[in-house]
Design a protein around this motif. Sequence first.
Motif, PDB file in Angstrom:
ATOM      1  N   GLU A  41      -2.506  30.664 -16.222  1.00 38.81           N
ATOM      2  CA  GLU A  41      -3.738  29.939 -15.913  1.00 38.81           C
ATOM      3  C   GLU A  41      -4.567  30.872 -15.041  1.00 38.81           C
ATOM      4  O   GLU A  41      -4.030  31.515 -14.142  1.00 38.81           O
ATOM      5  CB  GLU A  41      -3.444  28.676 -15.116  1.00 38.81           C
ATOM      6  N   GLU A  42      -5.851  30.954 -15.319  1.00 40.29           N
ATOM      7  CA  GLU A  42      -6.758  31.766 -14.508  1.00 40.29           C
ATOM      8  C   GLU A  42      -7.788  30.858 -13.859  1.00 40.29           C
ATOM      9  O   GLU A  42      -8.245  29.895 -14.475  1.00 40.29           O
ATOM     10  CB  GLU A  42      -7.484  32.788 -15.374  1.00 40.29           C
ATOM     11  N   GLN A  43      -8.143  31.196 -12.623  1.00 45.78           N
ATOM     12  CA  GLN A  43      -9.162  30.436 -11.906  1.00 45.78           C
ATOM     13  C   GLN A  43     -10.027  31.430 -11.140  1.00 45.78           C
ATOM     14  O   GLN A  43      -9.507  32.303 -10.441  1.00 45.78           O
ATOM     15  CB  GLN A  43      -8.509  29.458 -10.935  1.00 45.78           C
ATOM     16  N   ILE A  44     -11.331  31.293 -11.279  1.00 48.51           N
ATOM     17  CA  ILE A  44     -12.260  32.139 -10.541  1.00 48.51           C
ATOM     18  C   ILE A  44     -13.109  31.236  -9.662  1.00 48.51           C
ATOM     19  O   ILE A  44     -13.748  30.309 -10.149  1.00 48.51           O
ATOM     20  CB  ILE A  44     -13.156  32.966 -11.476  1.00 48.51           C
ATOM     21  N   THR A  45     -13.085  31.508  -8.360  1.00 46.95           N
ATOM     22  CA  THR A  45     -13.943  30.788  -7.419  1.00 46.95           C
ATOM     23  C   THR A  45     -14.920  31.795  -6.834  1.00 46.95           C
ATOM     24  O   THR A  45     -14.879  32.973  -7.184  1.00 46.95           O
ATOM     25  CB  THR A  45     -13.103  30.130  -6.297  1.00 46.95           C
ATOM     26  N   TYR A  49     -10.141  35.466  -7.305  1.00 46.31           N
ATOM     27  CA  TYR A  49      -9.609  35.311  -8.659  1.00 46.31           C
ATOM     28  C   TYR A  49      -8.137  34.956  -8.487  1.00 46.31           C
ATOM     29  O   TYR A  49      -7.424  35.614  -7.724  1.00 46.31           O
ATOM     30  CB  TYR A  49      -9.757  36.625  -9.433  1.00 46.31           C
ATOM     31  N   ARG A  50      -7.678  33.909  -9.168  1.00 47.34           N
ATOM     32  CA  ARG A  50      -6.272  33.508  -9.077  1.00 47.34           C
ATOM     33  C   ARG A  50      -5.672  33.431 -10.467  1.00 47.34           C
ATOM     34  O   ARG A  50      -6.274  32.868 -11.381  1.00 47.34           O
ATOM     35  CB  ARG A  50      -6.128  32.156  -8.390  1.00 47.34           C
ATOM     36  N   ARG A  52      -2.038  32.254 -12.253  1.00 50.02           N
ATOM     37  CA  ARG A  52      -0.730  31.621 -12.107  1.00 50.02           C
ATOM     38  C   ARG A  52       0.022  31.853 -13.408  1.00 50.02           C
ATOM     39  O   ARG A  52      -0.539  31.644 -14.485  1.00 50.02           O
ATOM     40  CB  ARG A  52      -0.875  30.117 -11.846  1.00 50.02           C
ATOM     41  N   THR A 121       1.956  33.380  -8.405  1.00 50.62           N
ATOM     42  CA  THR A 121       0.529  33.222  -8.128  1.00 50.62           C
ATOM     43  C   THR A 121       0.000  34.533  -7.567  1.00 50.62           C
ATOM     44  O   THR A 121       0.479  35.012  -6.547  1.00 50.62           O
ATOM     45  CB  THR A 121       0.271  32.085  -7.117  1.00 50.62           C
ATOM     46  N   THR A 123      -3.381  36.361  -6.150  1.00 53.28           N
ATOM     47  CA  THR A 123      -4.712  36.075  -5.615  1.00 53.28           C
ATOM     48  C   THR A 123      -5.400  37.390  -5.298  1.00 53.28           C
ATOM     49  O   THR A 123      -4.839  38.224  -4.589  1.00 53.28           O
ATOM     50  CB  THR A 123      -4.620  35.206  -4.344  1.00 53.28           C
TER      51      THR A 123
END
Length: 144
Positions: A41-45, A49-50, A52, A121, A123
Amino acid sequence: MNSMLEWRSHLLPDLFDWFESGIAGLPGMRGAPGLHGIRIEEQITDDAYRLRAELPGLDPERDIDLSVTGDVLTLQAERREETEHKRHSEFRYGALARSVRLPSNARWGEATAEYKDGILTVTIPMSESKESASRTIRVQRKGS
């Protein structure tokens, strides 16, 4: 029409999961280009950038390797697991790999990684100012 769209949206993720896990009886399907053994799973805030990754049953210090080349983060893992029962034993092992392109403003030199309950994870902080990937170069006229 809505029922057809609903059906497709439910079917496609299942098909991708099926291809990702390999097709029994077809050697070489697993690990073929575009197929990955690591679910992510990728998440960009605004600030990070994270990534998992599902990697259950691994020793993070021995079995997981992270590297960055250019703007590509590569995650490699090797599973070495054996289960034994009274009359049965089974080996599950193999190399897994997954690469992802990092955002242009990722500060990968400041990356951190944590492994807990089978989830890795990663980061990576990101710069506030996004440096443009392209720029204009002014051409000056030189006297003859």
